[in-house]
Scaffold this motif. Structure first.
Motif, short mmCIF file in Angstrom:
data_model
loop_
_atom_site.label_atom_id
_atom_site.label_comp_id
_atom_site.label_asym_id
_atom_site.label_seq_id
_atom_site.Cartn_x
_atom_site.Cartn_y
_atom_site.Cartn_z
N SER A 136 19.97 47.93 -25.29
CA SER A 136 21.21 48.57 -25.51
C SER A 136 22.29 47.64 -24.80
CB SER A 136 21.17 50.01 -25.40
OG SER A 136 21.51 50.16 -23.75
N ASN A 137 23.53 47.78 -25.42
CA ASN A 137 24.53 47.21 -24.58
C ASN A 137 24.91 47.95 -23.17
OD1 ASN A 137 25.22 45.82 -26.96
ND2 ASN A 137 26.83 47.08 -27.60
N VAL A 138 24.53 49.06 -23.06
CA VAL A 138 24.61 49.61 -21.53
C VAL A 138 23.14 49.09 -20.72
CG1 VAL A 138 24.36 51.72 -20.39
CG2 VAL A 138 25.78 51.77 -22.48
N ASP A 139 22.11 48.80 -21.34
CA ASP A 139 21.17 48.26 -20.41
C ASP A 139 21.37 46.73 -20.21
OD1 ASP A 139 19.49 50.46 -20.92
OD2 ASP A 139 18.48 49.70 -22.53
N THR A 140 22.21 46.11 -21.03
CA THR A 140 22.57 44.62 -20.66
C THR A 140 23.61 44.76 -19.42
OG1 THR A 140 22.39 43.91 -23.05
CG2 THR A 140 23.82 42.83 -21.50
N VAL A 141 24.63 45.65 -19.54
CA VAL A 141 25.54 45.87 -18.55
C VAL A 141 24.83 46.29 -17.10
CG1 VAL A 141 27.79 46.96 -17.68
CG2 VAL A 141 27.57 46.04 -19.88
N LYS A 142 23.99 47.24 -17.30
CA LYS A 142 23.25 47.71 -16.03
C LYS A 142 22.44 46.58 -15.39
CE LYS A 142 22.97 52.53 -17.10
NZ LYS A 142 21.99 53.64 -17.22
N ARG A 143 21.81 45.73 -16.31
CA ARG A 143 21.09 44.60 -15.89
C ARG A 143 22.02 43.70 -15.07
NH1 ARG A 143 17.39 42.35 -13.29
NH2 ARG A 143 16.91 40.24 -13.57
N PHE A 144 23.31 43.56 -15.56
CA PHE A 144 24.36 42.68 -14.76
C PHE A 144 24.30 43.18 -13.18
CE2 PHE A 144 28.40 42.38 -12.79
CZ PHE A 144 28.67 41.15 -12.88
N TYR A 145 24.45 44.44 -13.38
CA TYR A 145 24.57 45.01 -11.78
C TYR A 145 23.52 44.93 -11.06
CZ TYR A 145 29.19 47.06 -13.55
OH TYR A 145 30.54 47.18 -14.07
N GLU A 146 22.35 45.06 -11.61
CA GLU A 146 21.09 44.86 -10.80
C GLU A 146 21.03 43.51 -10.32
OE1 GLU A 146 17.74 45.42 -13.48
OE2 GLU A 146 18.50 47.79 -13.59
N ILE A 147 21.49 42.18 -11.02
CA ILE A 147 21.46 41.07 -10.77
C ILE A 147 22.38 40.84 -9.60
CG2 ILE A 147 21.93 38.62 -11.39
CD1 ILE A 147 20.83 39.32 -14.12
N PHE A 148 23.67 41.54 -9.67
CA PHE A 148 24.59 41.44 -8.77
C PHE A 148 24.32 41.89 -7.48
CE2 PHE A 148 28.45 43.15 -6.47
CZ PHE A 148 29.44 42.05 -6.69
N ALA A 149 23.61 43.22 -7.48
CA ALA A 149 23.19 43.62 -6.34
C ALA A 149 22.22 42.96 -5.47
CB ALA A 149 22.62 45.29 -6.71
N GLY A 193 23.30 40.89 -27.16
CA GLY A 193 22.34 41.17 -25.69
C GLY A 193 23.08 40.38 -24.69
N LYS A 194 24.24 39.82 -25.12
CA LYS A 194 24.73 38.99 -23.92
C LYS A 194 26.43 39.32 -23.79
CE LYS A 194 21.96 35.45 -23.24
NZ LYS A 194 21.35 34.77 -21.95
N ILE A 195 26.74 39.68 -22.55
CA ILE A 195 28.26 39.77 -22.10
C ILE A 195 29.08 38.66 -22.70
CG2 ILE A 195 29.63 40.51 -20.15
CD1 ILE A 195 27.12 41.82 -18.86
N THR A 196 29.99 38.86 -23.51
CA THR A 196 30.96 38.01 -23.93
C THR A 196 32.22 38.07 -23.03
OG1 THR A 196 31.59 39.42 -25.67
CG2 THR A 196 29.84 37.68 -25.95
N ARG A 197 32.51 39.20 -22.68
CA ARG A 197 34.06 39.49 -22.08
C ARG A 197 33.88 40.72 -21.02
NH1 ARG A 197 39.26 41.34 -25.23
NH2 ARG A 197 40.75 40.79 -23.58
N LEU A 198 34.49 40.42 -19.67
CA LEU A 198 34.85 41.46 -18.82
C LEU A 198 36.22 41.47 -18.51
CD1 LEU A 198 34.03 43.14 -16.42
CD2 LEU A 198 33.69 40.97 -15.05
N ARG A 199 36.89 42.69 -18.45
CA ARG A 199 38.04 42.88 -17.76
C ARG A 199 37.98 43.80 -16.83
NH1 ARG A 199 40.47 44.97 -23.64
NH2 ARG A 199 38.42 45.44 -23.83
#
Length: 140
Positions: free
Chosen positions: A4-17, A111-117
């Motif tokens: 899901s889109n939320v799962d993709t974003v949560k994965r970003f935060y996991e990698i960030f952490a 499944g990929k983040i294309t934009r962050l604001r």
């Protein structure tokens, strides 16, 4: 299994952490666009994963170390995910925790983040850095 889109974003935060920036391409689209608040360290516009990783993330992690964030709420509408949370970094003079709130607006496609604001209280971070906040000059 579809992510899901939320799962993709949560994965970003996991990698960030984890601090392992080499894993960011798992979730960031090669043509990602990022709009980081002016007044935030290295705030400005970034286009492409190379610029995002080398010009933004690497610089911010080095400057604000240690730097963490906590996510408090995820809101999803179509391909947009809004995340509300709090950043944490020590004040460079006192060592006290500086904890400005943030809102991240993510756009996810296939499944990929294309934009962050990013929206955040830049004054708190500026004070924590003794008002020495570098910026990013790319306006392309």
């Amino acid at each position: 299994m579809t992510t899901s889109n939320v799962d993709t974003v949560k994965r970003f935060y996991e990698i960030f952490a984890s601090g392992d920036t080499s894993k960011l391409p798992e979730v960031l689209h090669v043509d990602i666009e990022m709009e980081m608040m002016n007044g935030w360290p290295y705030g400005g516009y970034y286009s492409g994963i190379k610029s995002a990783m080398e010009d933004f993330f690497a610089n911010v992690w080095a400057l604000l170390k240690p730097f963490t964030l906590e996510t408090n709420e995820y809101l999803e509408s179509g391909n947009v995910v809004i995340v509300l949370g709090t950043y944490h970094t020590p004040d460079k003079k006192t060592g006290e925790d500086v904890a400005p709130n943030f809102a991240h607006l993510w756009t996810v496609e296939d499944g990929k983040i294309t934009r962050l604001r990013q929206y955040a209280d830049t004054v708190q971070v500026s004070r924590a850095l003794n008002h020495e906040v570098p910026d990013h000059k790319n306006n392309s």
